[in-house]
Design a protein around this motif. Structure first.
Motif, PDB file in Angstrom:
ATOM      1  N   LYS A  73       0.841  -1.194   0.000  1.00 18.81           N
ATOM      2  CA  LYS A  73       0.000   0.000   0.000  1.00 18.81           C
ATOM      3  C   LYS A  73       0.881   1.251   0.000  1.00 18.81           C
ATOM      4  CE  LYS A  73      -3.350  -2.358   2.906  1.00 18.81           C
ATOM      5  NZ  LYS A  73      -3.826  -2.455   4.283  1.00 18.81           N
ATOM      6  N   HIS A  74       0.301   2.352  -0.358  1.00 20.59           N
ATOM      7  CA  HIS A  74       0.983   3.651  -0.258  1.00 20.59           C
ATOM      8  C   HIS A  74       0.716   4.218   1.139  1.00 20.59           C
ATOM      9  CE1 HIS A  74       2.812   4.494  -4.123  1.00 20.59           C
ATOM     10  NE2 HIS A  74       1.745   4.012  -4.728  1.00 20.59           N
ATOM     11  N   THR A  75       1.242   3.527   2.160  1.00 20.10           N
ATOM     12  CA  THR A  75       1.101   3.969   3.546  1.00 20.10           C
ATOM     13  C   THR A  75       2.443   3.824   4.257  1.00 20.10           C
ATOM     14  OG1 THR A  75       0.392   1.754   4.254  1.00 20.10           O
ATOM     15  CG2 THR A  75      -1.352   3.343   3.703  1.00 20.10           C
ATOM     16  N   LYS A  76       2.551   4.489   5.387  1.00 14.73           N
ATOM     17  CA  LYS A  76       3.768   4.432   6.194  1.00 14.73           C
ATOM     18  C   LYS A  76       3.370   4.536   7.661  1.00 14.73           C
ATOM     19  CE  LYS A  76       7.548   6.478   4.826  1.00 14.73           C
ATOM     20  NZ  LYS A  76       8.835   5.833   4.824  1.00 14.73           N
ATOM     21  N   CYS A  77       4.122   3.895   8.528  1.00 14.71           N
ATOM     22  CA  CYS A  77       3.897   3.934   9.971  1.00 14.71           C
ATOM     23  C   CYS A  77       3.824   5.384  10.448  1.00 14.71           C
ATOM     24  CB  CYS A  77       5.045   3.207  10.679  1.00 14.71           C
ATOM     25  SG  CYS A  77       4.929   3.241  12.483  1.00 14.71           S
ATOM     26  N   VAL A  78       2.880   5.688  11.333  1.00 12.59           N
ATOM     27  CA  VAL A  78       2.741   7.056  11.843  1.00 12.59           C
ATOM     28  C   VAL A  78       3.937   7.489  12.686  1.00 12.59           C
ATOM     29  CG1 VAL A  78       0.216   7.072  11.746  1.00 12.59           C
ATOM     30  CG2 VAL A  78       1.361   6.327  13.855  1.00 12.59           C
ATOM     31  N   PHE A  79       4.747   6.556  13.136  1.00 14.34           N
ATOM     32  CA  PHE A  79       5.942   6.906  13.910  1.00 14.34           C
ATOM     33  C   PHE A  79       7.131   7.269  13.022  1.00 14.34           C
ATOM     34  CE2 PHE A  79       3.356   4.857  17.068  1.00 14.34           C
ATOM     35  CZ  PHE A  79       3.591   5.632  18.192  1.00 14.34           C
ATOM     36  N   ALA A  80       6.976   7.101  11.704  1.00 12.21           N
ATOM     37  CA  ALA A  80       8.031   7.506  10.773  1.00 12.21           C
ATOM     38  C   ALA A  80       7.993   9.024  10.614  1.00 12.21           C
ATOM     39  CB  ALA A  80       7.833   6.834   9.429  1.00 12.21           C
ATOM     40  N   GLU A  81       9.156   9.627  10.643  1.00 15.79           N
ATOM     41  CA  GLU A  81       9.250  11.064  10.443  1.00 15.79           C
ATOM     42  C   GLU A  81       9.279  11.363   8.946  1.00 15.79           C
ATOM     43  OE1 GLU A  81      12.691  12.063  12.828  1.00 15.79           O
ATOM     44  OE2 GLU A  81      11.583  11.696  14.683  1.00 15.79           O
ATOM     45  N   ASP A  82       9.181  12.627   8.588  1.00 13.54           N
ATOM     46  CA  ASP A  82       9.118  12.998   7.171  1.00 13.54           C
ATOM     47  C   ASP A  82      10.306  12.490   6.361  1.00 13.54           C
ATOM     48  OD1 ASP A  82       6.659  14.215   7.463  1.00 13.54           O
ATOM     49  OD2 ASP A  82       7.513  16.212   7.767  1.00 13.54           O
ATOM     50  N   ASP A  83      11.480  12.397   6.989  1.00 13.42           N
ATOM     51  CA  ASP A  83      12.675  11.924   6.274  1.00 13.42           C
ATOM     52  C   ASP A  83      12.810  10.401   6.293  1.00 13.42           C
ATOM     53  OD1 ASP A  83      13.385  11.484   8.912  1.00 13.42           O
ATOM     54  OD2 ASP A  83      15.177  12.746   8.853  1.00 13.42           O
ATOM     55  N   GLY A  84      11.810   9.718   6.853  1.00 15.90           N
ATOM     56  CA  GLY A  84      11.814   8.260   6.885  1.00 15.90           C
ATOM     57  C   GLY A  84      12.373   7.668   8.165  1.00 15.90           C
ATOM     58  N   LYS A  85      13.033   8.487   8.966  1.00 15.50           N
ATOM     59  CA  LYS A  85      13.595   7.966  10.219  1.00 15.50           C
ATOM     60  C   LYS A  85      12.483   7.645  11.210  1.00 15.50           C
ATOM     61  CE  LYS A  85      17.954  10.413   9.758  1.00 15.50           C
ATOM     62  NZ  LYS A  85      18.735  11.569  10.225  1.00 15.50           N
ATOM     63  N   CYS A  86      12.757   6.696  12.079  1.00 11.27           N
ATOM     64  CA  CYS A  86      11.800   6.276  13.099  1.00 11.27           C
ATOM     65  C   CYS A  86      11.866   7.220  14.291  1.00 11.27           C
ATOM     66  CB  CYS A  86      12.135   4.854  13.536  1.00 11.27           C
ATOM     67  SG  CYS A  86      11.114   4.264  14.890  1.00 11.27           S
ATOM     68  N   SER A  87      10.722   7.745  14.708  1.00 14.41           N
ATOM     69  CA  SER A  87      10.731   8.686  15.832  1.00 14.41           C
ATOM     70  C   SER A  87      11.101   8.013  17.154  1.00 14.41           C
ATOM     71  CB  SER A  87       9.395   9.431  15.943  1.00 14.41           C
ATOM     72  OG  SER A  87       8.304   8.553  16.062  1.00 14.41           O
ATOM     73  N   PHE A  88      10.923   6.697  17.269  1.00 13.22           N
ATOM     74  CA  PHE A  88      11.418   5.993  18.458  1.00 13.22           C
ATOM     75  C   PHE A  88      12.946   6.060  18.492  1.00 13.22           C
ATOM     76  CE2 PHE A  88       7.498   3.316  17.727  1.00 13.22           C
ATOM     77  CZ  PHE A  88       6.793   3.789  18.819  1.00 13.22           C
ATOM     78  N   GLN A  89      13.554   5.823  17.336  1.00 13.17           N
ATOM     79  CA  GLN A  89      15.010   5.809  17.244  1.00 13.17           C
ATOM     80  C   GLN A  89      15.589   7.220  17.387  1.00 13.17           C
ATOM     81  OE1 GLN A  89      16.518   3.039  14.408  1.00 13.17           O
ATOM     82  NE2 GLN A  89      18.472   4.079  14.191  1.00 13.17           N
ATOM     83  N   THR A  90      14.946   8.219  16.787  1.00 20.75           N
ATOM     84  CA  THR A  90      15.486   9.581  16.908  1.00 20.75           C
ATOM     85  C   THR A  90      15.394  10.075  18.347  1.00 20.75           C
ATOM     86  OG1 THR A  90      13.396  10.633  16.214  1.00 20.75           O
ATOM     87  CG2 THR A  90      15.050  10.198  14.488  1.00 20.75           C
ATOM     88  N   LEU A  91      14.373   9.664  19.093  1.00 23.66           N
ATOM     89  CA  LEU A  91      14.285  10.033  20.512  1.00 23.66           C
ATOM     90  C   LEU A  91      15.429   9.397  21.291  1.00 23.66           C
ATOM     91  CD1 LEU A  91      12.824  11.354  22.920  1.00 23.66           C
ATOM     92  CD2 LEU A  91      11.470   9.236  23.104  1.00 23.66           C
ATOM     93  N   ALA A  92      15.691   8.129  21.055  1.00 27.08           N
ATOM     94  CA  ALA A  92      16.777   7.434  21.758  1.00 27.08           C
ATOM     95  C   ALA A  92      18.122   8.095  21.470  1.00 27.08           C
ATOM     96  CB  ALA A  92      16.803   5.962  21.358  1.00 27.08           C
ATOM     97  N   ILE A  93      18.376   8.402  20.213  1.00 27.91           N
ATOM     98  CA  ILE A  93      19.641   9.042  19.837  1.00 27.91           C
ATOM     99  C   ILE A  93      19.752  10.421  20.489  1.00 27.91           C
ATOM    100  CG2 ILE A  93      20.901  10.041  17.875  1.00 27.91           C
ATOM    101  CD1 ILE A  93      19.801   7.597  16.235  1.00 27.91           C
ATOM    102  N   LYS A  94      18.668  11.168  20.480  1.00 23.11           N
ATOM    103  CA  LYS A  94      18.634  12.501  21.103  1.00 23.11           C
ATOM    104  C   LYS A  94      18.963  12.418  22.604  1.00 23.11           C
ATOM    105  CE  LYS A  94      15.181  16.168  21.644  1.00 23.11           C
ATOM    106  NZ  LYS A  94      13.780  16.507  21.298  1.00 23.11           N
ATOM    107  N   GLN A  95      18.524  11.332  23.239  1.00 21.63           N
ATOM    108  CA  GLN A  95      18.760  11.148  24.669  1.00 21.63           C
ATOM    109  C   GLN A  95      20.096  10.481  24.972  1.00 21.63           C
ATOM    110  OE1 GLN A  95      15.289   9.004  25.982  1.00 21.63           O
ATOM    111  NE2 GLN A  95      14.155  10.897  26.289  1.00 21.63           N
TER     112      GLN A  95
END
Length: 172
Positions: A73-95
């Motif tokens: 489908k033309h869908t993507k997980c809502v946790f994906a950010e606009d650049d495709g990165k996972c917001s779970f992962q970007t939070l962990a890296i930020k912390q």
């Protein structure tokens, strides 16, 4: 290796099924870091039926891929950010914690899978793809760039050694 500029995170196209503990963890994270997850809809976790049963999973949003298999489908997980990165992962890296600390296991393991017996190697052929449900849905992992078998590629346990090591830690 993951190249979001090439694949646009197509492995996230259906969202991710979650274990009950992961559902609780996600809710706690979203409540604790609302500014980081401000992009989420209210129904960021939904119940969905799949060939393997019914379960809780991350919701999806519309997304137009440049190149995708016909049955995706033309869908993507809502946790994906606009650049495709996972917001779970970007939070962990930020912390400054391990990059997969908050990410659901099925996401960071992909294209590997696990079951009650342990780690399952990626399917070598589309026939072996556990999500090969027939003509209308002939597979998932084997249709993604990181899940396709390549004769010139590295052996999976070498290419995915970080995932294998993290899996062993998670299960001990």
């Amino acid at each position: 290796y993951c190249d979001l500029t090439d694949c646009q995170g197509i492995c996230c196209s259906d969202g991710a099924f979650l274990q009950p503990a992961e559902v609780r963890k996600v809710h706690k994270l979203v409540e604790k870091y609302p500014e980081h997850f401000a992009h989420l809809p209210l129904d960021y976790i939904i119940e969905e039926e799949w060939a393997h049963g019914v379960g809780m999973k991350t919701n999806v949003r519309k997304f137009r891929y440049r190149n995708k298999p016909d049955h995706f489908k033309h869908t993507k997980c809502v946790f994906a950010e606009d650049d495709g990165k996972c917001s779970f992962q970007t939070l962990a890296i930020k912390q400054g914690v391990h990059k997969w600390k908050y990410k659901p296991m099925g996401c960071w393991l992909f294209p590997l899978e696990s079951d009650e017996k342990g780690l399952i190697s990626p399917p070598r052929t589309r026939k072996d793809d556990p999500n090969n449900l027939g003509r209308d849905y002939p597979g998932f992992a084997t249709y993604t760039p990181c899940g396709k078998h390549s004769e010139k590629g590295k052996v999976w346990w070498i290419a995915l050694k970080e995932e294998v090591a993290e899996y062993k830690k998670a299960c001990s």
